[in-house]
Design a protein around this motif. Structure first.
Motif, PDB file in Angstrom:
ATOM      1  N   VAL A 179      -4.944   5.779   6.212  1.00  0.00           N
ATOM      2  CA  VAL A 179      -5.066   4.554   5.434  1.00  0.00           C
ATOM      3  C   VAL A 179      -6.267   3.780   5.970  1.00  0.00           C
ATOM      4  O   VAL A 179      -6.782   4.064   7.051  1.00  0.00           O
ATOM      5  CB  VAL A 179      -3.791   3.695   5.548  1.00  0.00           C
ATOM      6  N   GLN A 184      -5.214  -1.730   4.955  1.00  0.00           N
ATOM      7  CA  GLN A 184      -3.874  -1.291   4.555  1.00  0.00           C
ATOM      8  C   GLN A 184      -2.931  -1.272   5.763  1.00  0.00           C
ATOM      9  O   GLN A 184      -1.761  -1.625   5.650  1.00  0.00           O
ATOM     10  CB  GLN A 184      -3.952   0.088   3.923  1.00  0.00           C
ATOM     11  N   ARG A 185      -3.461  -0.872   6.903  1.00  0.00           N
ATOM     12  CA  ARG A 185      -2.629  -0.855   8.112  1.00  0.00           C
ATOM     13  C   ARG A 185      -2.198  -2.274   8.475  1.00  0.00           C
ATOM     14  O   ARG A 185      -1.027  -2.512   8.843  1.00  0.00           O
ATOM     15  CB  ARG A 185      -3.424  -0.225   9.253  1.00  0.00           C
ATOM     16  N   MET A 192       0.606  -3.314   6.332  1.00  0.00           N
ATOM     17  CA  MET A 192       1.864  -2.736   6.785  1.00  0.00           C
ATOM     18  C   MET A 192       2.446  -3.530   7.949  1.00  0.00           C
ATOM     19  O   MET A 192       3.649  -3.771   8.028  1.00  0.00           O
ATOM     20  CB  MET A 192       1.649  -1.279   7.203  1.00  0.00           C
ATOM     21  N   LEU A 221       2.856   1.263  14.287  1.00  0.00           N
ATOM     22  CA  LEU A 221       1.553   0.794  13.791  1.00  0.00           C
ATOM     23  C   LEU A 221       0.653   0.257  14.897  1.00  0.00           C
ATOM     24  O   LEU A 221      -0.570   0.305  14.784  1.00  0.00           O
ATOM     25  CB  LEU A 221       1.762  -0.281  12.732  1.00  0.00           C
ATOM     26  N   ILE A 248       4.988   2.139   4.635  1.00  0.00           N
ATOM     27  CA  ILE A 248       4.328   2.899   5.693  1.00  0.00           C
ATOM     28  C   ILE A 248       4.395   4.389   5.405  1.00  0.00           C
ATOM     29  O   ILE A 248       5.491   4.951   5.280  1.00  0.00           O
ATOM     30  CB  ILE A 248       4.968   2.605   7.067  1.00  0.00           C
ATOM     31  N   ALA A 269      -0.827   6.459   8.529  1.00  0.00           N
ATOM     32  CA  ALA A 269      -0.877   5.277   9.392  1.00  0.00           C
ATOM     33  C   ALA A 269      -1.106   5.663  10.842  1.00  0.00           C
ATOM     34  O   ALA A 269      -1.844   4.992  11.573  1.00  0.00           O
ATOM     35  CB  ALA A 269       0.415   4.472   9.243  1.00  0.00           C
ATOM     36  N   THR A 329      -4.215   4.423  13.143  1.00  0.00           N
ATOM     37  CA  THR A 329      -3.972   3.668  14.373  1.00  0.00           C
ATOM     38  C   THR A 329      -4.646   4.333  15.563  1.00  0.00           C
ATOM     39  O   THR A 329      -5.284   3.665  16.392  1.00  0.00           O
ATOM     40  CB  THR A 329      -2.455   3.545  14.627  1.00  0.00           C
TER      41      THR A 329
END
Length: 520
Positions: A346, A350-351, A354, A376, A463, A468, A472
Motif C-alpha cells: 500500500v 493508505q498505511r 489504516m 502497522l 488492513i 501493509a 511498513t
C-alpha cells in the motif's frame, strides 16, 4: 498495463487482489443490530421499535438498558461502589438511588445488583441452574470443575447463549448423562467439532483433564493417522509416513519444547500442506506413469508443475528429503523455489489511514485495534503477534515497551495509555479463557488467538496484511539502520536486507548482514 496470459491485472499494486481500503466501509457498532422504529431512545438517540424502560433521564431502549445494568463503579454523586445505571444531568454514571430509578435490579436469590435474566434471577444464578440441570455434577470432581469453569465466566450471558447451541447442548447432555467419558480418548473419538475442542480446552485449562503436551501437536498426530489411512498401499503410504516422521514429526517435537515461543499452529499447518501435496504428487505419478518414489525424474516434476495450482510447490521439501545427504549440485531432481515477481504494498498514505482506523474506530474490539497497530507500526507477522504474552509488555519509568526482538521498542507516548489499558485486561477472558498470559487470548480456554482469525479481523479495519507489512518494512528500513531493526523487530538479516535494498536505504553493514543471512 500488460499482464501474463491468464493472469488478472494487478493494477500496479503488485497483486491481483483488490486493495482492502478501496472497498472499505466503516464497521457497524458492536452488538446486535437495532430494529429501527418510530420511538427514540434518549441514551443512544436511535430510532427503535421498542422502549425497554422509562427512567428519570428519559426513555431507554433494550441495548442501552443492558449496557446500563452491566456498568459498575463509583457513583458520581454518593461515591458508593455499585451498579451505576443512571445518568446525572452532566452525563455522569450514578447509582439507582441517586438516579431515583425504581426498576427492580436485584437478584431474588443472591441479592446482587444485576439485570434480572429469568424469573427474578440474575444471569449468573440462571446459569448455575442450567448447568446443574444439564451436567448433573453431584460429587463428580471432573464435572464439578467443568461446571465451575463455565459458571465463573465474567459474562454469564455468553455461556447461556453457548448452551443454546445445538452441538454444545447435545455434547454437554451426553456428558451429564454419563454417556461420554471426560477423557482425551473419548473426545478424540468424536467427530471434530468446535464444541468438543472448547470443552477439552476448558477441562485442561482448569485442571480437570491432564495436559498431553501441545494440543496443536496432538491434533497433528491424529490428522496424520487419518491422512495416511487415505493413501494407497503401493509404496505411497510408506514413503509419506517416513517423510512425515523424519522430516516433520522430529522437527515438531523439537519446537514443542519451546511451545511458548513458537507458534505450533503455524508449524503444523505448514507440515500438513507439505505432507498433503507430497501424497497428491505420488498418487498422480502412479496414475500417470505407474512410477513410485524411486523412479521420479525431473521431467515428471516439470510436467506436474506445468499443469496444476501453485500449491504444488510444496512438494519441494519432499523431493529434497528423498535425496537427503546430497548437496544441491548432486541432486538429480528438484523443484524451483517460487519467487514473487512483484512486491504488493500500500502507499504510506493508505498505511496512515489504516493506523487512523485502528485508533478511531472504537466500535471494533480492542484486541483487533491493538494488534493492528502492532502490525502497522512494527510489521510483526500475525503468527508472532498472537504469541505475545504479558512478559513482552515491559512497564518502565520512561514508558511502555514491547519486547519484539532482542532490544525492547518503546510504544509511542500518544498510544501508551491505550496499549496499557488493553494489556491490563485483554479481550476474550469473559467466557472461560481466564488466567491466561496471552495478550491476545482466543475463545478457547488457555489458547491464543489464531493468526487466520486475526487476519480476517484486520480486514474490518481496511488492513491487507501482505501489502501493509511490506509497506511498513520498507518505511522502517528508511528510518532505522538494518542492524538495529533486526534487534528491535526480531527479523532475520536476510529479510531486512531484502526490504532495505528495495527501499534504496543506505546500508554500511550490508555485506556483513548478507553474509550472515546466507551463511557465507
Amino acid at each position: 498495463m500488460t499482464t501474463e496470459p491468464g493472469r488478472p491485472s494487478t493494477d500496479g499494486n503488485g497483486s491481483a487482489r483488490p486493495p482492502t481500503l478501496r472497498t472499505f466501509t466503516e464497521p457497524n457498532r458492536r452488538g446486535r443490530p437495532r430494529s429501527s422504529g418510530s420511538l427514540r431512545c434518549d441514551r443512544c438517540h436511535h430510532n427503535v421499535a421498542r422502549i425497554r424502560v422509562r427512567w428519570p433521564d428519559g426513555s431507554i431502549c433494550g441495548a442501552c438498558f443492558t449496557a446500563a445494568t452491566h456498568t459498575y463503579g463509583a457513583c458520581a454523586h454518593c461515591h458508593t461502589h455499585r451498579m451505576t445505571p443512571g445518568r446525572s444531568r452532566a452525563g455522569e454514571p450514578i447509582c439507582c438511588d441517586c438516579a431515583r430509578i425504581t426498576t427492580n435490579l436485584t437478584c431474588d436469590r443472591c441479592g446482587r445488583e444485576a439485570e434480572r435474566h429469568r424469573r427474578g434471577l440474575c444471569a449468573r444464578c440462571a446459569l448455575d441452574d442450567d448447568l446443574d440441570e444439564l451436567l448433573q455434577p453431584g460429587t463428580d470432581r471432573q464435572l464439578r470443575l467443568l461446571v465451575n469453569a463455565l459458571a465463573s465466566a465474567d459474562r454469564p450471558e455468553s455461556i447461556i447463549s453457548y448452551l443454546r447451541g445445538r452441538r454444545a447442548n447435545d455434547l454437554l447432555a451426553r456428558i451429564g448423562n454419563r454417556q461420554l467419558a471426560l477423557t482425551h480418548e473419548a473426545l478424540d473419538a468424536l467427530p471434530r467439532s468446535t464444541a468438543a475442542e472448547h470443552i477439552r480446552a476448558l477441562l485442561i485449562h482448569h485442571g480437570a483433564l491432564p495436559r498431553r503436551g501441545s494440543e496443536p501437536v496432538a491434533r497433528f498426530r491424529l490428522w496424520l493417522t487419518a491422512r495416511l489411512a487415505q493413501l494407497p498401499d503401493d509404496g505411497t503410504r510408506s514413503s509419506i509416513e517416513q517423510f512425515a516422521t523424519w522430516r516433520h514429526l522430529r522437527r515438531i517435537r523439537d519446537k514443542e519444547k519451546h511451545a511458548n515461543a513458537v507458534n505450533l499452529d503455524t508449524v503444523t499447518h505448514a507440515a500438513k500442506q507439505e505432507i498433503t501435496e507430497a501424497g497428491k504428487f505420488l498418487v498422480w505419478l502412479r496414475t500417470a506413469y505407474n512410477v513410485g518414489p524411486a523412479g521420479i525424474q525431473q521431467a515428471h516434476v516439470d510436467e506436474y508443475f506445468s499443469e496444476g495450482a501453485t500449491t504444488r510447490k510444496h512438494i519441494r521439501n519432499y523431493l529434497h528429503w528423498l535425496q537427503r545427504g546430497k548437496s544441491h549440485r548432486q541432486r538429480t531432481v528438484d523443484a524451483p523455489h517460487r519467487v514473487a515477481k512483484s512486491l504488493p504494498m500500500v502507499t504510506q498514505d493508505q498505511r496512515l489511514e489504516m493506523v487512523r482506523n485502528c485508533i478511531e474506530l472504537e466500535q471494533v474490539v480492542a484486541s483487533t485495534r491493538i494488534a493492528g497497530l502492532i502490525f502497522l507500526l512494527w510489521a510483526q507477522p500475525l503468527n508472532r503477534i498472537v504469541m505475545l504474552q504479558q512478559r513482552h509488555a515491559l512497564r518502565r519509568v520512561d514508558g511502555l515497551y514491547l519486547q519484539l526482538g532482542k532490544t525492547p521498542t518503546i510504544v509511542p507516548e500518544e498510544l501508551a495509555a491505550t496499549f496499557g489499558t488493553y494489556f491490563a485486561s485483554p479481550d476474550n477472558q469473559r467466557t472461560g479463557n481466564t488466567g491466561t498470559d496471552w495478550l491476545f487470548p482466543g475463545r478457547k480456554a488457555g489458547g491464543h488467538l489464531h493468526e487466520a482469525t486475526l487476519g480476517q479481523r484486520l480486514k474490518v479495519l481496511g488492513i491487507d496484511p501482505q501489502r501493509a507489512r511490506n509497506a511498513t518494512l520498507q518505511d522502517l528500513t528508511r528510518q532505522v539502520d538494518a542492524r538495529s531493526l533486526i534487534d528491535l523487530l526480531g527479523y532475520s538479516g536476510q529479510t531486512i536486507t531484502l526490504h532495505a535494498g528495495r527501499a534504496g536505504a543506505p546500508m554500511a553493514d550490508y555485506v556483513t548482514l548478507r553474509a550472515r543471512a546466507t551463511g557465507g
